[in-house]
Design a protein around this motif. Structure first.
Motif, PDB file in Angstrom:
ATOM      1  N   ASP A  95       0.822   5.661   0.640  1.00 37.79           N
ATOM      2  CA  ASP A  95       0.235   6.940   1.011  1.00 37.79           C
ATOM      3  C   ASP A  95       1.023   8.033   0.307  1.00 37.79           C
ATOM      4  O   ASP A  95       2.255   7.939   0.171  1.00 37.79           O
ATOM      5  CB  ASP A  95       0.308   7.174   2.523  1.00 37.79           C
ATOM      6  CG  ASP A  95      -0.652   6.293   3.296  1.00 37.79           C
ATOM      7  OD1 ASP A  95      -1.572   5.728   2.681  1.00 37.79           O
ATOM      8  OD2 ASP A  95      -0.467   6.169   4.523  1.00 37.79           O
ATOM      9  N   ASP A 137      -2.916   0.785  -3.992  1.00 41.58           N
ATOM     10  CA  ASP A 137      -2.235  -0.484  -3.753  1.00 41.58           C
ATOM     11  C   ASP A 137      -1.512  -0.915  -5.021  1.00 41.58           C
ATOM     12  O   ASP A 137      -1.899  -0.559  -6.143  1.00 41.58           O
ATOM     13  CB  ASP A 137      -3.234  -1.582  -3.371  1.00 41.58           C
ATOM     14  CG  ASP A 137      -3.912  -1.325  -2.041  1.00 41.58           C
ATOM     15  OD1 ASP A 137      -3.258  -0.759  -1.140  1.00 41.58           O
ATOM     16  OD2 ASP A 137      -5.096  -1.684  -1.902  1.00 41.58           O
ATOM     17  N   THR A 182      -4.165   7.455  -1.665  1.00 43.00           N
ATOM     18  CA  THR A 182      -3.745   6.086  -1.399  1.00 43.00           C
ATOM     19  C   THR A 182      -3.946   5.214  -2.631  1.00 43.00           C
ATOM     20  O   THR A 182      -4.795   5.498  -3.486  1.00 43.00           O
ATOM     21  CB  THR A 182      -4.531   5.473  -0.226  1.00 43.00           C
ATOM     22  OG1 THR A 182      -5.929   5.453  -0.563  1.00 43.00           O
ATOM     23  CG2 THR A 182      -4.336   6.263   1.053  1.00 43.00           C
ATOM     24  N   ARG A 208      -4.500  12.796   2.334  1.00 44.26           N
ATOM     25  CA  ARG A 208      -3.596  11.873   1.658  1.00 44.26           C
ATOM     26  C   ARG A 208      -4.322  11.135   0.545  1.00 44.26           C
ATOM     27  O   ARG A 208      -5.529  10.935   0.592  1.00 44.26           O
ATOM     28  CB  ARG A 208      -3.006  10.860   2.639  1.00 44.26           C
ATOM     29  CG  ARG A 208      -4.033   9.963   3.297  1.00 44.26           C
ATOM     30  CD  ARG A 208      -3.396   9.017   4.273  1.00 44.26           C
ATOM     31  NE  ARG A 208      -4.403   8.208   4.949  1.00 44.26           N
ATOM     32  CZ  ARG A 208      -4.124   7.252   5.828  1.00 44.26           C
ATOM     33  NH1 ARG A 208      -2.870   6.996   6.141  1.00 44.26           N
ATOM     34  NH2 ARG A 208      -5.080   6.563   6.398  1.00 44.26           N
ATOM     35  N   GLY A 229       0.834  -1.195   0.000  1.00 46.28           N
ATOM     36  CA  GLY A 229       0.000   0.000   0.000  1.00 46.28           C
ATOM     37  C   GLY A 229       0.870   1.246   0.000  1.00 46.28           C
ATOM     38  O   GLY A 229       2.016   1.221   0.464  1.00 46.28           O
TER      39      GLY A 229
END
Length: 266
Positions: A44, A89, A87, A85, A42
């Motif tokens: 950020d 993956d 995000t 933020r 992941g």
């Protein structure tokens, strides 16, 4: 725009953020070194006062490019943007090192037409056709920003780390996923494919919320663009360098910035 119009100074209000400014851009992975046949990581991404502390603004990921170990481009998954933020993956399916970068560039022009202030953004090749011939107070800056990190599944590799020749880039001498506290690591910075000599590099360890001392390290690149750092502690580190060159004659002003994130293991 007539060729006789001189490109004068950098457009300060729209220029890339320099390291001296308060807000720092970062792209941080949950892990950098993984094992197995496949894995998930992941990420950020944000702009903040302290690195890795989402407290100011989410990052625009329009320029996100993920390069797989074989040099191909792969897509992020589960992308989202919150207040502080962004995000996403990444599913690691190849053995080796991935380069995860948010890259932005182009030209920003500010000018006046009929007393009205206007702005234009685009490529340098498009600029002449898009700035009116009667424009005055023309201010143009060529910008490039690279915000990146690296993750490896299995053994490290270097195919994805080849420089593109655009902006400031990190060329590993020491692999960025092979960093250990107490050991020296060497990297090279290049600007538009050439050694970036005599650049100041700021290195900051995360976790500043829990200590009074920011513990920043400042080094300079040599004539070959190389710099060496010995990591004092394990953790996630932010690496920053920038260059600002004023306009010279018909040459546009130039701003470039590099923001990298690496993990140092015990």
């Amino acid at each position: 725009m007539k060729k006789s119009i001189a490109i004068i100074a950098a457009l300060a209000a729209l220029a890339l953020p320099m390291s001296a400014q308060a807000h720092r851009a970062w792209l941080a992975p949950t892990s950098t070194s993984l094992s197995g046949t496949d894995a998930w990581v992941g990420f950020d991404a944000g702009m903040s006062n302290g690195v890795f502390i989402p407290d100011h603004a989410a990052m625009n990921l329009a320029g996100l490019v993920i390069t797989a170990p074989d040099g191909s481009t792969v897509a992020p998954e589960n992308m989202g943007r919150a207040r502080y933020r962004s995000t996403f993956d990444l599913h690691l399916t190849q053995q080796g090192t991935y380069r995860v970068a948010n890259v932005m560039g182009g030209v920003i022009v500010s000018y006046k037409q009929g007393g009205e202030q206007k702005r234009w953004r685009g490529t340098e090749a498009e600029m002449a056709a898009n700035i009116p011939a009667d424009a005055t107070d023309v201010v143009a800056t060529r910008n490039n920003s690279r915000i990146e990190t690296f993750v490896t599944l299995g053994a490290t590799s270097t195919t994805a780390l080849a420089p593109t020749g655009q902006g400031i880039e990190l060329v590993p001498v020491t692999h960025p996923n092979d960093l250990v506290a107490g050991e020296a690591a060497t990297f090279k910075l290049v600007r538009d494919g050439q050694p970036a000599a005599d650049l100041e590099v700021t290195i900051a360890r995360g976790g500043t919320r829990y200590r009074d001392n920011p513990e920043e390290i400042t080094v300079r690149t040599g004539a070959d663009g190389a710099f060496t750092v010995t990591w004092p502690e394990p953790g996630m580190y932010w690496v920053n360098a920038s260059v600002r060159i004023p306009a010279q004659g018909q040459q546009l002003a130039y701003n470039a910035q590099y923001n990298g994130v690496v993990e140092v293991l015990p």
